[in-house]
Design an enzyme around this catalytic site. Sequence first.
Site, mmCIF file in Angstrom:
data_model
loop_
_atom_site.group_PDB
_atom_site.id
_atom_site.type_symbol
_atom_site.label_atom_id
_atom_site.label_comp_id
_atom_site.label_asym_id
_atom_site.label_seq_id
_atom_site.Cartn_x
_atom_site.Cartn_y
_atom_site.Cartn_z
ATOM 1 N N LEU A 257 0.797 -1.385 -0.112
ATOM 2 C CA LEU A 257 -0.022 -0.186 0.007
ATOM 3 C C LEU A 257 1.041 1.268 0.309
ATOM 4 C CD1 LEU A 257 -2.512 1.693 0.258
ATOM 5 C CD2 LEU A 257 -2.837 0.852 2.645
ATOM 6 N N ASP B 231 11.310 -1.972 -3.155
ATOM 7 C CA ASP B 231 10.683 -1.965 -4.496
ATOM 8 C C ASP B 231 10.913 -0.662 -5.437
ATOM 9 O OD1 ASP B 231 9.930 -4.382 -4.894
ATOM 10 O OD2 ASP B 231 8.139 -4.309 -4.833
ATOM 11 N N TYR C 141 -2.840 -7.361 15.866
ATOM 12 C CA TYR C 141 -2.924 -6.423 14.978
ATOM 13 C C TYR C 141 -4.178 -5.359 15.336
ATOM 14 C CZ TYR C 141 -3.496 -4.428 10.282
ATOM 15 O OH TYR C 141 -3.335 -4.098 8.903
ATOM 16 N N SER D 127 -6.625 0.435 10.036
ATOM 17 C CA SER D 127 -7.187 -1.401 9.397
ATOM 18 C C SER D 127 -8.663 -1.573 10.123
ATOM 19 C CB SER D 127 -6.390 -2.294 9.626
ATOM 20 O OG SER D 127 -7.071 -3.098 9.410
ATOM 21 N N ASP E 61 13.739 2.869 10.315
ATOM 22 C CA ASP E 61 13.728 2.126 11.738
ATOM 23 C C ASP E 61 12.632 2.512 12.545
ATOM 24 O OD1 ASP E 61 12.152 0.932 13.311
ATOM 25 O OD2 ASP E 61 13.738 -0.734 13.652
ATOM 26 N N LYS F 279 -4.735 -1.206 15.563
ATOM 27 C CA LYS F 279 -4.986 -0.103 15.036
ATOM 28 C C LYS F 279 -6.154 0.501 15.893
ATOM 29 C CE LYS F 279 -2.486 -1.261 11.434
ATOM 30 N NZ LYS F 279 -2.144 -0.215 10.971
HETATM 31 N N1 NAP Z 1 -2.716 -4.207 2.639
HETATM 32 C C1 NAP Z 1 -3.931 -4.245 3.115
HETATM 33 O O1 NAP Z 1 -4.885 -4.955 2.845
HETATM 34 C C2 NAP Z 1 -4.174 -3.230 4.460
HETATM 35 C C3 NAP Z 1 -5.272 -3.216 4.631
HETATM 36 C C4 NAP Z 1 -6.011 -2.356 5.569
HETATM 37 C C5 NAP Z 1 -4.011 -1.932 6.495
HETATM 38 N N2 NAP Z 1 -3.832 -2.151 5.756
HETATM 39 C C6 NAP Z 1 -2.053 -1.302 6.479
HETATM 40 O O2 NAP Z 1 -1.625 -0.476 5.607
HETATM 41 C C7 NAP Z 1 -0.129 -0.515 5.995
HETATM 42 C C8 NAP Z 1 1.052 -0.841 4.655
HETATM 43 O O3 NAP Z 1 1.064 -2.623 4.700
HETATM 44 P P1 NAP Z 1 1.412 -3.363 3.858
HETATM 45 O O4 NAP Z 1 -0.057 -4.188 2.927
HETATM 46 O O5 NAP Z 1 1.684 -2.145 2.610
HETATM 47 O O6 NAP Z 1 2.227 -3.867 4.586
HETATM 48 P P2 NAP Z 1 3.287 -4.913 3.629
HETATM 49 O O7 NAP Z 1 3.244 -5.017 2.136
HETATM 50 O O8 NAP Z 1 3.915 -5.765 4.477
HETATM 51 O O9 NAP Z 1 5.301 -3.181 3.802
HETATM 52 C C9 NAP Z 1 4.896 -2.774 4.531
HETATM 53 C C10 NAP Z 1 5.611 -1.649 4.743
HETATM 54 O O10 NAP Z 1 6.400 -0.547 5.421
HETATM 55 C C11 NAP Z 1 7.622 -1.165 6.078
HETATM 56 N N3 NAP Z 1 8.238 -1.475 7.152
HETATM 57 C C12 NAP Z 1 7.712 -2.598 8.108
HETATM 58 N N4 NAP Z 1 8.745 -2.205 9.311
HETATM 59 C C13 NAP Z 1 8.758 -1.209 9.355
HETATM 60 C C14 NAP Z 1 9.862 -0.926 10.597
HETATM 61 N N5 NAP Z 1 10.072 -1.130 11.488
HETATM 62 N N6 NAP Z 1 10.548 0.273 10.272
HETATM 63 C C15 NAP Z 1 10.028 1.295 8.974
HETATM 64 N N7 NAP Z 1 9.991 0.445 7.531
HETATM 65 C C16 NAP Z 1 8.362 -0.686 8.336
HETATM 66 C C17 NAP Z 1 8.297 -2.240 5.189
HETATM 67 O O11 NAP Z 1 9.327 -2.116 4.924
HETATM 68 P P3 NAP Z 1 11.170 -2.852 5.200
HETATM 69 O O12 NAP Z 1 10.014 -4.299 5.541
HETATM 70 O O13 NAP Z 1 11.770 -3.050 4.500
HETATM 71 O O14 NAP Z 1 10.806 -1.912 6.498
HETATM 72 C C18 NAP Z 1 7.772 -2.320 3.846
HETATM 73 O O15 NAP Z 1 7.924 -0.483 3.203
HETATM 74 C C19 NAP Z 1 0.585 -0.848 7.695
HETATM 75 O O16 NAP Z 1 -0.267 -0.638 8.522
HETATM 76 C C20 NAP Z 1 -1.726 -2.019 7.193
HETATM 77 O O17 NAP Z 1 -1.771 -2.271 8.542
HETATM 78 C C21 NAP Z 1 -3.313 -2.521 4.951
#
Ligand code: NAP
Length: 236
Positions: A8, A32, A141, A128, A50, A145
């Site tokens: 996202l 990416d 989780y 979320s 971080d 949130k």
């Molecule tokens: N995708 C969905 O369906 C969905 C739905 C509702 C809410 N969300 C929310 O949207 C947000 C992004 O989720 P996503 O689905 O895109 O997850 P994702 O694909 O796992 O991406 C997570 C991102 O956060 C970074 N990250 C993780 N831990 C970190 C840390 N300690 N410091 C800095 N960066 C960190 C990761 O990079 P690194 O690991 O390299 O640090 C990555 O860029 C989250 O808050 C999630 O709860 C997503």
Amino acid sequence: MTGGTRGLGFAIAKAFLAEGASVMVSARTAGDFQLLKSEYPDRCLFHPADVADPNSVERLMAATVEALGGLDVVVANAGVSCDGRIEDLEPAAWDAMVTTNLTGTFLCTRAAVPHMRDHGGVIINMSSSMASRIAVGAAGYSATKAAIEMFTRTSAIELGQYGIRVNALSPGILDAGMGGRLAENDRVWAAYRKRFALGRAGRVGEAAQAAVFLASADASYVNGAVLDVNGGLMWA
Ligand SMILES: NC(=O)c1ccc[n+]([C@@H]2O[C@H](COP(=O)([O-])OP(=O)(O)OC[C@H]3O[C@@H](n4cnc5c(N)ncnc54)[C@H](OP(=O)(O)O)[C@@H]3O)[C@@H](O)[C@H]2O)c1
């Protein structure tokens, strides 16, 4: 843009770049990022950070101001999810969710305010649908949130005096990142897909456009809100 290297966050960074913004993309690893850099070489930078580390987040905000000349919008998107029933969930997994999702959100706001206090700005926190829905195995989780939503409301009240608007985005299940990984499990997906009023998961680009709206002048009187982008989600 924290967590902007995939999922996202990547889509949100891309949407802001398409609107003409200059974007500092951050995460612990570059992921990416090069894909964004190749499309927008002049307006897109990466700085590793971080979000769970106060010094790292302060350095990120300072580096952004130095490189881009200011800080107008912060999207505190970085997050992790570790599933597990409470009796099985490792304390380390709980800590990872609390420190990344909740403490990370707090640290981003805390470090951004000194750079926004004089001219105002916009902070978008990432919630979320799970903030207000009950699912077995998602206690940690969901709790982080739900806390982010209350943190957002309080931030909006405290920071309004500086012209800083603070809102949260609450996506449902999207087609990339955490949501995309859910769809890889046929059994889980069969249960989830019945819950979408629109009959499909959301696209990360659709949630990204909601973030663009919250950052825009069109949302100038939207403060302390949690914007659902879930296509209408039925939940037992
Ligand atoms: N995708 C969905 O369906 C969905 C739905 C509702 C809410 N969300 C929310 O949207 C947000 C992004 O989720 P996503 O689905 O895109 O997850 P994702 O694909 O796992 O991406 C997570 C991102 O956060 C970074 N990250 C993780 N831990 C970190 C840390 N300690 N410091 C800095 N960066 C960190 C990761 O990079 P690194 O690991 O390299 O640090 C990555 O860029 C989250 O808050 C999630 O709860 C997503």
